[in-house]
Design an enzyme around this catalytic site. Structure first.
Site, PDB file in Angstrom:
ATOM      1  N   PRO A 217      22.916  -4.059 -10.109  1.00  0.00           N
ATOM      2  CA  PRO A 217      24.356  -4.205 -10.069  1.00  0.00           C
ATOM      3  C   PRO A 217      25.642  -3.924 -10.768  1.00  0.00           C
ATOM      4  CG  PRO A 217      22.992  -6.529  -9.718  1.00  0.00           C
ATOM      5  CD  PRO A 217      22.204  -5.451 -10.267  1.00  0.00           C
ATOM      6  N   ASN A 218      26.591  -3.221 -10.240  1.00  0.00           N
ATOM      7  CA  ASN A 218      27.795  -2.774 -11.135  1.00  0.00           C
ATOM      8  C   ASN A 218      27.483  -1.616 -11.768  1.00  0.00           C
ATOM      9  OD1 ASN A 218      29.420  -4.977 -10.236  1.00  0.00           O
ATOM     10  ND2 ASN A 218      28.039  -6.251 -11.648  1.00  0.00           N
TER      11      ASN A 218
ATOM     12  N   ARG B 206      33.789   0.958 -15.853  1.00  0.00           N
ATOM     13  CA  ARG B 206      33.694  -0.143 -15.940  1.00  0.00           C
ATOM     14  C   ARG B 206      33.542  -0.505 -17.488  1.00  0.00           C
ATOM     15  NH1 ARG B 206      27.620  -2.811 -15.623  1.00  0.00           N
ATOM     16  NH2 ARG B 206      28.329  -4.889 -15.889  1.00  0.00           N
TER      17      ARG B 206
ATOM     18  N   TYR C 113      30.506   0.070 -22.012  1.00  0.00           N
ATOM     19  CA  TYR C 113      29.237   0.786 -21.666  1.00  0.00           C
ATOM     20  C   TYR C 113      29.584   2.212 -21.824  1.00  0.00           C
ATOM     21  CZ  TYR C 113      28.263  -3.763 -19.643  1.00  0.00           C
ATOM     22  OH  TYR C 113      27.804  -5.055 -19.363  1.00  0.00           O
TER      23      TYR C 113
ATOM     24  N   ASN D 279      16.904  -0.668 -15.695  1.00  0.00           N
ATOM     25  CA  ASN D 279      17.911  -1.456 -15.941  1.00  0.00           C
ATOM     26  C   ASN D 279      18.629  -2.367 -14.980  1.00  0.00           C
ATOM     27  OD1 ASN D 279      20.636  -2.423 -17.046  1.00  0.00           O
ATOM     28  ND2 ASN D 279      21.663  -0.805 -17.627  1.00  0.00           N
TER      29      ASN D 279
ATOM     30  N   ALA E  87      23.038  -7.244 -14.669  1.00  0.00           N
ATOM     31  CA  ALA E  87      22.955  -8.716 -14.740  1.00  0.00           C
ATOM     32  C   ALA E  87      21.701  -9.490 -14.072  1.00  0.00           C
ATOM     33  CB  ALA E  87      24.335  -9.221 -14.175  1.00  0.00           C
TER      34      ALA E  87
ATOM     35  N   HIS F 216      19.057 -11.248 -16.325  1.00  0.00           N
ATOM     36  CA  HIS F 216      19.323 -12.443 -17.086  1.00  0.00           C
ATOM     37  C   HIS F 216      19.135 -13.576 -15.966  1.00  0.00           C
ATOM     38  CE1 HIS F 216      20.818  -9.752 -20.006  1.00  0.00           C
ATOM     39  NE2 HIS F 216      21.982  -9.445 -19.521  1.00  0.00           N
TER      40      HIS F 216
ATOM     41  N   GLU G 208      12.275  -1.145 -20.212  1.00  0.00           N
ATOM     42  CA  GLU G 208      13.519  -1.734 -19.705  1.00  0.00           C
ATOM     43  C   GLU G 208      14.662  -1.291 -20.793  1.00  0.00           C
ATOM     44  OE1 GLU G 208      13.366  -5.930 -20.987  1.00  0.00           O
ATOM     45  OE2 GLU G 208      15.370  -6.405 -20.399  1.00  0.00           O
TER      46      GLU G 208
ATOM     47  N   HIS H 249      18.920  -1.194 -21.721  1.00  0.00           N
ATOM     48  CA  HIS H 249      20.384  -1.873 -21.687  1.00  0.00           C
ATOM     49  C   HIS H 249      21.345  -0.770 -22.185  1.00  0.00           C
ATOM     50  CE1 HIS H 249      18.982  -5.083 -19.376  1.00  0.00           C
ATOM     51  NE2 HIS H 249      18.048  -5.393 -20.238  1.00  0.00           N
ATOM     52  N   ILE H 250      22.213  -0.449 -21.796  1.00  0.00           N
ATOM     53  CA  ILE H 250      23.203   0.555 -22.462  1.00  0.00           C
ATOM     54  C   ILE H 250      23.804  -0.077 -23.539  1.00  0.00           C
ATOM     55  CG2 ILE H 250      25.479   1.800 -21.972  1.00  0.00           C
ATOM     56  CD1 ILE H 250      24.464   2.035 -18.987  1.00  0.00           C
ATOM     57  N   SER H 251      24.302  -1.314 -23.359  1.00  0.00           N
ATOM     58  CA  SER H 251      24.895  -2.028 -24.376  1.00  0.00           C
ATOM     59  C   SER H 251      23.879  -2.917 -25.342  1.00  0.00           C
ATOM     60  CB  SER H 251      26.039  -3.034 -23.932  1.00  0.00           C
ATOM     61  OG  SER H 251      25.379  -4.032 -23.159  1.00  0.00           O
TER      62      SER H 251
ATOM     63  N   ARG I 290      26.365  -9.515 -27.700  1.00  0.00           N
ATOM     64  CA  ARG I 290      27.054 -10.253 -26.903  1.00  0.00           C
ATOM     65  C   ARG I 290      26.775 -11.662 -26.551  1.00  0.00           C
ATOM     66  NH1 ARG I 290      27.368  -5.996 -21.952  1.00  0.00           N
ATOM     67  NH2 ARG I 290      29.144  -7.171 -21.556  1.00  0.00           N
TER      68      ARG I 290
HETATM   69  C1  DQA Z   1      23.657  -4.163 -19.129  1.00  0.00           C
HETATM   70  C2  DQA Z   1      23.761  -5.425 -19.827  1.00  0.00           C
HETATM   71  C3  DQA Z   1      23.963  -6.556 -18.969  1.00  0.00           C
HETATM   72  O1  DQA Z   1      24.004  -7.791 -19.604  1.00  0.00           O
HETATM   73  C4  DQA Z   1      25.095  -6.402 -18.047  1.00  0.00           C
HETATM   74  O2  DQA Z   1      25.051  -7.615 -16.882  1.00  0.00           O
HETATM   75  C5  DQA Z   1      25.113  -5.234 -17.116  1.00  0.00           C
HETATM   76  C6  DQA Z   1      24.601  -3.994 -17.968  1.00  0.00           C
HETATM   77  C7  DQA Z   1      23.493  -2.892 -19.917  1.00  0.00           C
HETATM   78  O3  DQA Z   1      22.908  -2.063 -19.465  1.00  0.00           O
HETATM   79  O4  DQA Z   1      24.202  -2.848 -21.167  1.00  0.00           O
HETATM   80  O5  DQA Z   1      25.580  -4.928 -16.043  1.00  0.00           O
HETATM   81  O6  DQA Z   1      22.402  -4.201 -18.355  1.00  0.00           O
END
Ligand code: DQA
Length: 143
Positions: free
Chosen positions: A9-10, A17, A22, A73, A76, A79, A97, A99-101, A106
């Site tokens: 998502p997103n 965003r 990101y 990835n 959200a 989690h 797995e 995650h960009i951030s 965080r």
């Molecule tokens: C994310 C980190 C997640 O916590 C967040 O909800 C995202 C992006 C990342 O790529 O840093 O949507 O997966």
């Protein structure tokens, strides 16, 4: 397809965003980056994104059925989703797995992942370059 690159998502909103978190690479640019990085490693990547949990589950089932390596990835859903974790448990080929951030820098709710227990490798905080690193890792496993 040699590798499925699945985004939750997103992530279709990348580029606009929260760019301070990101980065400014758009989702379209991420797809191109992944396709090129895979090609350089002699792999064929199928890059997908969905905002729907059921669709992500269906793709993970497809990867399980075809024994396809996955770069995931789950955004959200990482989690929150026991079902995404359960689907990752069905995979037999390597799972990386991404995650960009740096989720550990965080909010506390981003520190737990339902995916990590099933992942062969976890790459966080390397920006979109994390996808390249994930592909390199998968390629090195195949050597
Ligand atoms: C994310 C980190 C997640 O916590 C967040 O909800 C995202 C992006 C990342 O790529 O840093 O949507 O997966």
């Amino acid at each position: 397809t040699d590798v499925l690159i699945l985004n939750g998502p997103n992530l279709n909103r990348l580029g606009t965003r929260e760019p301070h978190i990101y980065g400014s690479t758009t989702y379209a640019e991420l797809v191109t980056l992944c396709e090129l990085a895979a090609k350089e490693l002699g792999l064929n990547a199928d890059v997908r994104q969905t905002n729907a949990e059921h669709e992500l589950l269906a793709w993970l089932h497809e990867a399980a059925d075809n024994e396809t390596p996955v770069v995931l990835n789950a955004a959200a859903l990482t989690h929150t989703s026991v079902s995404v974790g359960d689907a990752c448990a069905m995979l037999t080929a390597p799972l990386v797995e991404v995650h960009i951030s740096n989720v550990h820098k965080r909010e506390a709710f981003r520190h737990h992942s339902y995916v990590s227990a099933h992942a062969d490798a976890v790459i966080v905080g390397a920006g979109v370059n994390g996808y390249r690193l994930a592909l390199r890792h998968l390629a090195s496993l195949g050597e």
